[in-house]
Design an enzyme around this catalytic site. Sequence first.
Site, PDB file in Angstrom:
ATOM      1  N   ASP A 152       3.622  66.000  46.722  1.00 59.77           N
ATOM      2  CA  ASP A 152       3.819  65.096  45.588  1.00 59.77           C
ATOM      3  C   ASP A 152       2.654  64.115  45.451  1.00 59.77           C
ATOM      4  OD1 ASP A 152       4.354  63.785  47.913  1.00 59.77           O
ATOM      5  OD2 ASP A 152       6.143  62.746  47.188  1.00 59.77           O
ATOM      6  N   LYS A 208      17.360  66.102  38.327  1.00 64.98           N
ATOM      7  CA  LYS A 208      16.289  67.093  38.275  1.00 64.98           C
ATOM      8  C   LYS A 208      16.670  68.090  37.194  1.00 64.98           C
ATOM      9  CE  LYS A 208      15.042  66.802  43.201  1.00 64.98           C
ATOM     10  NZ  LYS A 208      15.473  67.266  44.548  1.00 64.98           N
TER      11      LYS A 208
HETATM   12  P1  PGA Z   1      12.036  68.901  45.697  1.00 65.91           P
HETATM   13  O1  PGA Z   1      11.857  67.404  46.241  1.00 65.91           O
HETATM   14  O2  PGA Z   1      11.602  68.936  44.276  1.00 65.91           O
HETATM   15  O3  PGA Z   1      11.194  69.750  46.599  1.00 65.91           O
HETATM   16  O4  PGA Z   1      13.484  69.247  45.840  1.00 65.91           O
HETATM   17  C1  PGA Z   1      12.025  66.247  45.469  1.00 65.91           C
HETATM   18  C2  PGA Z   1      13.082  65.262  46.010  1.00 65.91           C
HETATM   19  O5  PGA Z   1      13.775  65.546  46.994  1.00 65.91           O
HETATM   20  O6  PGA Z   1      13.279  64.176  45.456  1.00 65.91           O
HETATM   21 ZN    ZN Z   2      15.259  63.714  47.060  1.00 65.78          ZN
END
Ligand code: PGA
Ligand code: ZN
Length: 429
Positions: free
Chosen positions: A207, A341
């Site tokens: 990230d 997400k």
């Molecule tokens: P991931 O991580 O997109 O690999 O699931 C992001 C998070 O856990 O906030």
């Molecule tokens: Zn997370």
Amino acid sequence: VITKVKARQILDSKGIPTVEVDLYTNKGMFRASAPSGSSSGMYEAIELRDGDKGTYLGNGVSRAVKNINEKISEALVGMDPTLQSQIDQAMIDLDKTEKKSELGANAILAVSMAACKAGAAEKEVPLYKHIAELAGRTNYGLPVPAFALISGGKLAGNNLAVKEIMVLPTGARKFEEALQMGSETYHHLKAVITEKYGAHGCNVGEDGGFAPNISSLREGLDLVKEAIGRTGYSEKIKIAIDVAATDFCIGTKYDLDIKSPNKSGQNFKSGEDMINMYKELLSDYPIVSIEDPFDKEDWEHVKYFSNLGVCQVVGDDLLTSNPKRIERAVQEAACNGLLLKVNQIGTVTEIIEVVKMAKDANWGLVISQRSGETEDSFISDLSVGLATGQLKAGAPCRGERVVKYNQLLRIEEEMGDLATYVGEDWRHC
Ligand code: PGA
Ligand code: ZN
């Protein structure tokens, strides 16, 4: 009307295939792509992958692409792009499964977002405004960005078990100023890390956060605190952490040394120990938000901790953006913040519903990136249009991360005097 829907396989920021869609209307071509994460659970919508080990190690998405080019395209051509819920419903009906496993949530999401962009163009309004209208909202808000400064957990090859240490410039007056604060803190941190660990400590995680080889959360928090101190606006920058405790939970214990090669087995913590550790951290650092402080099935401790009311307690792996899990968490008051997400749900319409649910419960709301991102900035407009208050898009560096932050700059500029940076209202706006 929608005249053509054409998909292709592209690469995400990890170099893994993902789905990109070009959706055509009389107004032009509208493009969107699906992100992909590594912390996928059994409660989220299913990403369709080819599984053919000989191609892209099984990670190809040609079946999802084919589903768009053959099935979804046929169902959507002729539809009005402003009718988002009908478009999304058409895909849900075509898929027929609970988790979108037939067509693939990666296929459905990319089309849903592309259609939303086309809908905005049809109405000749900015995307964030179209999204607000779809949600029946009239006010917008520029979110407080959660900049990832230190990466650990699954995101990096260091010994840090905890996934991310982030900074939230809650005291900025404008988003533009928040971005400046985030960037300056990031670069001060680079200097702090270089002084302590040498230049190799500045290698980054998925990230974009630095991944020095630290093994304790405190070590990371000290580095970030030092960097914030050097910026000159200490009071205006708060800290958030994504513990992602599921990734180091063994049975009922938490192993904070899980990634250390020479682990002694001394650092096993019970849920109670974790609560005590959080209490101490909250008094020693300006932490205002903790994501996934416990295992995704450890409802008892997360509930107890959340009810202490000491900070925002965000459910990510705990909820996987799943409406049923969120409903349960609201009823049981198991946490007070939702990490959303978009690819865990799959359609814009369902995203709007879930956001309403969290808002009605007076929760904090974080629209989030995935570790595998693309150059799509849809989530930026989404967070403004739904006034979610917080946007987590990674470090203030690397193309797939800054594309989100830079889009917020453009939106703020375009809105002029009407732009409101949510600032201190980040939890409830
Ligand atoms: P991931 O991580 O997109 O690999 O699931 C992001 C998070 O856990 O906030
Ligand atoms: Zn997370």
